[in-house]
Design a protein around this motif. Structure first.
Motif, PDB file in Angstrom:
ATOM      1  N   SER A  58       0.811  -1.235   0.000  1.00  0.00           N
ATOM      2  CA  SER A  58       0.000   0.000   0.000  1.00  0.00           C
ATOM      3  C   SER A  58       0.838   1.277   0.000  1.00  0.00           C
ATOM      4  O   SER A  58       0.309   2.359  -0.232  1.00  0.00           O
ATOM      5  CB  SER A  58      -0.960  -0.010   1.187  1.00  0.00           C
ATOM      6  OG  SER A  58      -0.257  -0.256   2.380  1.00  0.00           O
ATOM      7  N   TYR A  59       2.143   1.187   0.258  1.00  0.00           N
ATOM      8  CA  TYR A  59       2.993   2.381   0.202  1.00  0.00           C
ATOM      9  C   TYR A  59       4.047   2.288  -0.903  1.00  0.00           C
ATOM     10  O   TYR A  59       5.021   3.042  -0.900  1.00  0.00           O
ATOM     11  CB  TYR A  59       3.668   2.632   1.555  1.00  0.00           C
ATOM     12  CG  TYR A  59       2.714   3.211   2.598  1.00  0.00           C
ATOM     13  CD1 TYR A  59       2.619   4.579   2.806  1.00  0.00           C
ATOM     14  CD2 TYR A  59       1.893   2.374   3.348  1.00  0.00           C
ATOM     15  CE1 TYR A  59       1.743   5.103   3.743  1.00  0.00           C
ATOM     16  CE2 TYR A  59       1.006   2.883   4.284  1.00  0.00           C
ATOM     17  CZ  TYR A  59       0.941   4.258   4.475  1.00  0.00           C
ATOM     18  OH  TYR A  59       0.064   4.789   5.400  1.00  0.00           O
ATOM     19  N   ARG A  60       3.825   1.343  -1.847  1.00  0.00           N
ATOM     20  CA  ARG A  60       4.763   1.203  -2.959  1.00  0.00           C
ATOM     21  C   ARG A  60       4.368   2.227  -4.020  1.00  0.00           C
ATOM     22  O   ARG A  60       3.466   1.982  -4.815  1.00  0.00           O
ATOM     23  CB  ARG A  60       4.650  -0.220  -3.530  1.00  0.00           C
ATOM     24  CG  ARG A  60       5.451  -0.470  -4.802  1.00  0.00           C
ATOM     25  CD  ARG A  60       6.890  -0.763  -4.477  1.00  0.00           C
ATOM     26  NE  ARG A  60       7.594  -1.302  -5.621  1.00  0.00           N
ATOM     27  CZ  ARG A  60       8.592  -2.183  -5.524  1.00  0.00           C
ATOM     28  NH1 ARG A  60       8.959  -2.643  -4.363  1.00  0.00           N
ATOM     29  NH2 ARG A  60       9.207  -2.610  -6.598  1.00  0.00           N
ATOM     30  N   TYR A 106      -5.187   7.948   5.069  1.00  0.00           N
ATOM     31  CA  TYR A 106      -4.978   6.834   4.140  1.00  0.00           C
ATOM     32  C   TYR A 106      -4.728   5.604   5.002  1.00  0.00           C
ATOM     33  O   TYR A 106      -3.720   5.548   5.702  1.00  0.00           O
ATOM     34  CB  TYR A 106      -3.785   7.103   3.214  1.00  0.00           C
ATOM     35  CG  TYR A 106      -3.394   5.925   2.338  1.00  0.00           C
ATOM     36  CD1 TYR A 106      -4.216   5.529   1.293  1.00  0.00           C
ATOM     37  CD2 TYR A 106      -2.224   5.217   2.581  1.00  0.00           C
ATOM     38  CE1 TYR A 106      -3.870   4.444   0.492  1.00  0.00           C
ATOM     39  CE2 TYR A 106      -1.868   4.139   1.787  1.00  0.00           C
ATOM     40  CZ  TYR A 106      -2.690   3.757   0.753  1.00  0.00           C
ATOM     41  OH  TYR A 106      -2.344   2.678  -0.032  1.00  0.00           O
ATOM     42  N   GLU A 107      -5.653   4.672   5.020  1.00  0.00           N
ATOM     43  CA  GLU A 107      -5.570   3.513   5.926  1.00  0.00           C
ATOM     44  C   GLU A 107      -5.326   3.976   7.359  1.00  0.00           C
ATOM     45  O   GLU A 107      -4.492   3.415   8.074  1.00  0.00           O
ATOM     46  CB  GLU A 107      -4.478   2.548   5.463  1.00  0.00           C
ATOM     47  CG  GLU A 107      -4.779   1.949   4.110  1.00  0.00           C
ATOM     48  CD  GLU A 107      -3.911   0.758   3.766  1.00  0.00           C
ATOM     49  OE1 GLU A 107      -2.813   0.607   4.323  1.00  0.00           O
ATOM     50  OE2 GLU A 107      -4.364  -0.042   2.925  1.00  0.00           O
ATOM     51  N   LEU A 126       6.832   9.026   6.746  1.00  0.00           N
ATOM     52  CA  LEU A 126       5.388   8.838   6.902  1.00  0.00           C
ATOM     53  C   LEU A 126       5.161   7.953   8.106  1.00  0.00           C
ATOM     54  O   LEU A 126       5.769   6.888   8.219  1.00  0.00           O
ATOM     55  CB  LEU A 126       4.779   8.154   5.670  1.00  0.00           C
ATOM     56  CG  LEU A 126       4.853   8.888   4.340  1.00  0.00           C
ATOM     57  CD1 LEU A 126       4.240   8.030   3.241  1.00  0.00           C
ATOM     58  CD2 LEU A 126       4.122  10.220   4.430  1.00  0.00           C
ATOM     59  N   GLU A 127       4.316   8.431   9.009  1.00  0.00           N
ATOM     60  CA  GLU A 127       3.987   7.627  10.181  1.00  0.00           C
ATOM     61  C   GLU A 127       2.491   7.378  10.140  1.00  0.00           C
ATOM     62  O   GLU A 127       1.699   8.313  10.202  1.00  0.00           O
ATOM     63  CB  GLU A 127       4.392   8.402  11.434  1.00  0.00           C
ATOM     64  CG  GLU A 127       4.365   7.576  12.690  1.00  0.00           C
ATOM     65  CD  GLU A 127       4.893   8.375  13.884  1.00  0.00           C
ATOM     66  OE1 GLU A 127       6.061   8.798  13.859  1.00  0.00           O
ATOM     67  OE2 GLU A 127       4.108   8.577  14.825  1.00  0.00           O
ATOM     68  N   ASN A 128       2.120   6.109  10.004  1.00  0.00           N
ATOM     69  CA  ASN A 128       0.694   5.746   9.935  1.00  0.00           C
ATOM     70  C   ASN A 128       0.222   5.251  11.302  1.00  0.00           C
ATOM     71  O   ASN A 128       0.871   4.409  11.918  1.00  0.00           O
ATOM     72  CB  ASN A 128       0.484   4.659   8.870  1.00  0.00           C
ATOM     73  CG  ASN A 128      -0.945   4.132   8.855  1.00  0.00           C
ATOM     74  OD1 ASN A 128      -1.363   3.403   9.749  1.00  0.00           O
ATOM     75  ND2 ASN A 128      -1.690   4.514   7.844  1.00  0.00           N
ATOM     76  N   HIS A 129      -0.912   5.791  11.740  1.00  0.00           N
ATOM     77  CA  HIS A 129      -1.532   5.357  12.993  1.00  0.00           C
ATOM     78  C   HIS A 129      -2.912   4.833  12.658  1.00  0.00           C
ATOM     79  O   HIS A 129      -3.716   5.570  12.085  1.00  0.00           O
ATOM     80  CB  HIS A 129      -1.733   6.536  13.955  1.00  0.00           C
ATOM     81  CG  HIS A 129      -0.470   7.192  14.419  1.00  0.00           C
ATOM     82  ND1 HIS A 129      -0.286   7.576  15.717  1.00  0.00           N
ATOM     83  CD2 HIS A 129       0.662   7.524  13.772  1.00  0.00           C
ATOM     84  CE1 HIS A 129       0.918   8.131  15.850  1.00  0.00           C
ATOM     85  NE2 HIS A 129       1.507   8.124  14.686  1.00  0.00           N
TER      86      HIS A 129
END
Ligand code: NAG
Ligand code: NAG
Length: 184
Positions: A58-60, A106-107, A126-129
């Motif tokens: 999903s982050y490619r 995003y997600e 990018l830090e996804n929570h």
């Protein structure tokens, strides 16, 4: 006696800022959005969860440009592969109270930090929570397909600081499936 309302106002602002700025990584000191505007070429992606930067993850993605809008948002355009084809898309980073740091959905919630900005490179964190936890993606982009020695050093320092192992980085310059504005 304006002291009391002012105190409450600054307390409120401090609280809003604290909520918006959870990411722990510092942004490039003296950051100005104009520095990152224009075209970019994605060189490397690294992550604390390698599966998100592998083919189909999903982050490619291959960032192609950044545009700063009048309202302060950054429009980030990128390509990703969908059913074997390169598809162009964009997302909108909204500024936080902290220069160089943006958020987008995003997600889950993502904090985007411009960690290091040079003449010919940018390192983005990018830090996804989300409900299933947190993950970090580190990205190295350059202005041209030519390697940037300073950019590589800044990226290596950043991935090291974020605990991303050298084996959890992919080099997209050698990717036969890479997307660009001229890809099919
Ligand atoms: C963001 O940029 C893309 C590509 O440059 C463009 O198609 C899109 O309309 C822009 N979106 C906004 C809201 O500016
Ligand atoms: C949370 O993040 C993980 C890892 O990126 C992702 O697989 C999952 O779909 C996300 N959950 C939601 C609700 O978006």
């Amino acid at each position: 006696m304006p002291t009391l309302p002012l105190l409450f106002l600054s307390l409120g602002l401090g609280l809003a800022r604290a909520q918006q700025d959870e990411s722990q990584v510092p942004a490039q000191p003296g950051f100005h959005p104009e520095q990152v505007e224009g075209f970019w070429y994605t060189r490397q992606l690294g992550s604390t969860d390698r599966s998100v930067i592998e083919e189909g993850g999903s982050y490619r993605c291959y960032m192609s440009s950044i545009r700063v809008l009048d309202n302060g948002n950054v429009n980030i355009t990128y390509f990703h592969r969908q059913n074997g084809r390169c598809v162009e898309d964009f997302y909108m980073g909204e500024p936080t109270g902290s220069p160089g740091r943006y958020t987008f959905q995003y997600e889950g919630l993502n904090y985007l930090t411009f960690v290091a900005v040079g003449e010919d490179f940018v390192v983005i964190d990018l830090e996804n929570h989300n409900a299933s936890g947190q993950l970090v993606v580190a990205e190295l982009h350059s202005r041209t397909p030519l390697a940037s020695e300073l950019g590589q050093q800044a990226y290596n320092r950043h991935t090291h600081r974020r605990g991303i192992q050298p084996g959890d980085t992919v080099d997209l310059t050698a990717d036969p499936g890479r997307c660009s504005a001229s890809s099919p």
